[in-house]
Scaffold this motif. Structure first.
Motif, PDB file in Angstrom:
ATOM      1  N   SER A   1       0.845  -1.193   0.000  1.00 19.22           N
ATOM      2  CA  SER A   1       0.000   0.000   0.000  1.00 19.22           C
ATOM      3  C   SER A   1       0.880   1.242   0.000  1.00 19.22           C
ATOM      4  CB  SER A   1      -0.924   0.006   1.223  1.00 19.22           C
ATOM      5  OG  SER A   1      -0.157   0.107   2.418  1.00 19.22           O
ATOM      6  N   PRO A   2       0.305   2.428  -0.212  1.00 17.17           N
ATOM      7  CA  PRO A   2       1.097   3.658  -0.183  1.00 17.17           C
ATOM      8  C   PRO A   2       1.693   3.902   1.199  1.00 17.17           C
ATOM      9  CG  PRO A   2      -1.050   4.024  -1.198  1.00 17.17           C
ATOM     10  CD  PRO A   2      -1.096   2.664  -0.578  1.00 17.17           C
ATOM     11  N   GLU A   3       2.764   4.671   1.226  1.00 16.40           N
ATOM     12  CA  GLU A   3       3.353   5.042   2.511  1.00 16.40           C
ATOM     13  C   GLU A   3       2.411   5.980   3.255  1.00 16.40           C
ATOM     14  OE1 GLU A   3       7.584   5.839   2.895  1.00 16.40           O
ATOM     15  OE2 GLU A   3       7.795   5.482   0.745  1.00 16.40           O
TER      16      GLU A   3
ATOM     17  N   THR B   1     -19.085   3.813  -1.773  1.00  8.05           N
ATOM     18  CA  THR B   1     -19.540   4.550  -0.588  1.00  8.05           C
ATOM     19  C   THR B   1     -18.375   4.895   0.327  1.00  8.05           C
ATOM     20  OG1 THR B   1     -21.699   3.437  -0.676  1.00  8.05           O
ATOM     21  CG2 THR B   1     -21.060   4.485   1.403  1.00  8.05           C
ATOM     22  N   LEU B   2     -17.514   3.906   0.633  1.00  6.64           N
ATOM     23  CA  LEU B   2     -16.375   4.163   1.510  1.00  6.64           C
ATOM     24  C   LEU B   2     -15.384   5.142   0.873  1.00  6.64           C
ATOM     25  CD1 LEU B   2     -15.689   0.609   2.980  1.00  6.64           C
ATOM     26  CD2 LEU B   2     -16.534   2.612   4.179  1.00  6.64           C
ATOM     27  N   THR B   3     -15.241   5.054  -0.442  1.00  5.10           N
ATOM     28  CA  THR B   3     -14.337   5.980  -1.133  1.00  5.10           C
ATOM     29  C   THR B   3     -14.814   7.412  -0.984  1.00  5.10           C
ATOM     30  OG1 THR B   3     -13.678   4.313  -2.758  1.00  5.10           O
ATOM     31  CG2 THR B   3     -13.345   6.611  -3.356  1.00  5.10           C
ATOM     32  N   PHE B   4     -16.114   7.644  -1.195  1.00  3.84           N
ATOM     33  CA  PHE B   4     -16.632   9.008  -1.086  1.00  3.84           C
ATOM     34  C   PHE B   4     -16.627   9.497   0.359  1.00  3.84           C
ATOM     35  CE2 PHE B   4     -18.350   8.212  -5.365  1.00  3.84           C
ATOM     36  CZ  PHE B   4     -18.008   9.406  -5.964  1.00  3.84           C
ATOM     37  N   VAL B   5     -16.799   8.574   1.323  1.00  5.78           N
ATOM     38  CA  VAL B   5     -16.726   8.961   2.733  1.00  5.78           C
ATOM     39  C   VAL B   5     -15.312   9.430   3.074  1.00  5.78           C
ATOM     40  CG1 VAL B   5     -16.796   8.081   5.097  1.00  5.78           C
ATOM     41  CG2 VAL B   5     -18.644   7.531   3.506  1.00  5.78           C
ATOM     42  N   LYS B   6     -14.312   8.684   2.619  1.00 11.35           N
ATOM     43  CA  LYS B   6     -12.922   9.018   2.905  1.00 11.35           C
ATOM     44  C   LYS B   6     -12.428  10.192   2.060  1.00 11.35           C
ATOM     45  CE  LYS B   6     -11.412   6.197   6.100  1.00 11.35           C
ATOM     46  NZ  LYS B   6     -10.810   6.723   7.359  1.00 11.35           N
ATOM     47  N   LEU B   7     -12.995  10.367   0.874  1.00 17.12           N
ATOM     48  CA  LEU B   7     -12.517  11.398  -0.046  1.00 17.12           C
ATOM     49  C   LEU B   7     -12.648  12.784   0.547  1.00 17.12           C
ATOM     50  CD1 LEU B   7     -11.333  11.727  -2.875  1.00 17.12           C
ATOM     51  CD2 LEU B   7     -13.664  12.002  -3.742  1.00 17.12           C
TER      52      LEU B   7
ATOM     53  N   TRP C   1      -5.376   3.638   4.284  1.00 17.82           N
ATOM     54  CA  TRP C   1      -6.471   2.782   4.783  1.00 17.82           C
ATOM     55  C   TRP C   1      -7.379   2.360   3.641  1.00 17.82           C
ATOM     56  CZ3 TRP C   1     -11.721   2.657   4.675  1.00 17.82           C
ATOM     57  CH2 TRP C   1     -12.357   1.795   5.563  1.00 17.82           C
ATOM     58  N   LEU C   2      -7.686   3.299   2.740  1.00 16.57           N
ATOM     59  CA  LEU C   2      -8.569   2.995   1.617  1.00 16.57           C
ATOM     60  C   LEU C   2      -7.946   1.950   0.705  1.00 16.57           C
ATOM     61  CD1 LEU C   2     -11.315   3.808   0.508  1.00 16.57           C
ATOM     62  CD2 LEU C   2     -10.185   5.598  -0.826  1.00 16.57           C
TER      63      LEU C   2
END
Length: 292
Positions: free
Chosen positions: A30-32, A105-111, A44-45
């Motif tokens: 995953s990204p740093e 849904t989770l993407t837009f919540v985190k975005l 996390w995403l």
């Protein structure tokens, strides 16, 4: 050694070198992250999407392997002629749709948390409100990031759009910031396309001539506890010319007090440099005037 074996060996060596290289592998899966809240949300995403992908992969491959071994060709066996299974087809269609809805849904919540910076913390650098649209209340340290072949220039400004600065017009290569302070960046370029990227502080943004990109980060207070602060390393992530590999970037996060001392020292150094340059110009003008 055959050419096929040589190619396989070369592939293994190159793959191993990339995996073991700390910059290439980053956090490997995953990204740093760890240097800013937006970087943590991005990480996390990625991990959540990766976990869902692993479950789907294991499920699909498991059914495939089971079917291959369970129903493989046998002498004398006649395969059943199956035209389809309506319930099964509806099931995997609905299942795929549900997975996509959950991910979206989770993407837009985190975005929202990734794109929109919070205000600086109470222990961060106390800044006056400005007319900036980022963050919500305008309380951020605004730094103009300018990419040029092959170095980064950082201008400390109340607002990059007005050009008003804090008395320390610019610094090269290393950006110094206070911890617990929201830092908003206005990213541009004066020549070709570059890309600003400090992996532990969030996603990368292109530096494009004639266009300004915006991003932010907020380094937690723990990184400013040790003398000299903590340095986060980065690299231009857009091939920008022959010396692209040398276009590195550094962000040094320090305590608020240390940042203010650094800023005052920058003011002193720049004032002294300007006075020295003015004296040299005056001397040069005088010698030119006296020359017959």
């Amino acid at each position: 050694m055959t050419s096929r074996r040589l190619l396989l060996t070369l592939l293994v060596v190159v793959t191993g070198a990339l995996v073991l290289a700390p910059i290439a592998s980053a956090d490997l899966w995953s990204p740093e992250s760890g240097g800013s809240p937006n970087a943590d949300d991005i990480d996390w995403l990625y991990k959540f999407v990766f976990a869902v992908a692993i479950i789907v992969f294991v499920g699909v491959e498991g059914v495939l392997l089971y079917s291959v071994f369970k129903f493989k060709a046998r002498k004398g066996a006649v395969a059943a002629q199956i035209r389809g299974n309506t319930r099964l087809e509806i099931g995997w269609t609905v299942g795929a749709a549900v997975i996509l809805v959950i991910l979206a849904t989770l993407t837009f919540v985190k975005l929202d948390d990734i794109r929109n910076p919070p205000d600086s913390g109470p222990d961060g650098l106390q800044l006056a409100d400005t007319s900036r649209r980022l963050p919500p209340n305008g309380k951020s340290l605004n730094i103009c990031v300018n990419g040029q072949q092959y170095i980064w220039r950082y201008t400390y400004a109340d607002d990059c759009r007005t050009g008003k600065n804090l008395g320390a017009p610019f610094a090269y290569e290393e950006m110094v910031v206070p911890v617990n302070t929201t830092v908003t960046l206005d990213i541009g370029s004066q020549d070709v396309a570059h890309s600003w990227w400090i992996p532990k502080l969030g996603g990368k943004f292109d530096a494009i001539p004639g266009y300004t990109n915006h991003t932010w980060f907020k380094v937690p207070g723990k990184f400013g506890l040790k003398p000299g602060g903590t340095v986060f390393f980065g690299q231009c992530a857009e091939l920008c010319g022959r010396n692209h590999a040398n276009m590195t970037a550094r962000v040094r996060a320090v305590s608020v007090d240390e940042y203010q001392r650094w800023l005052e020292q920058r003011k002193t150094d720049i004032k002294a440099a300007e006075e020295a340059a003015a004296a040299e110009r005056k001397k040069l003008d005088s010698s030119t005037t006296q020359t017959p």
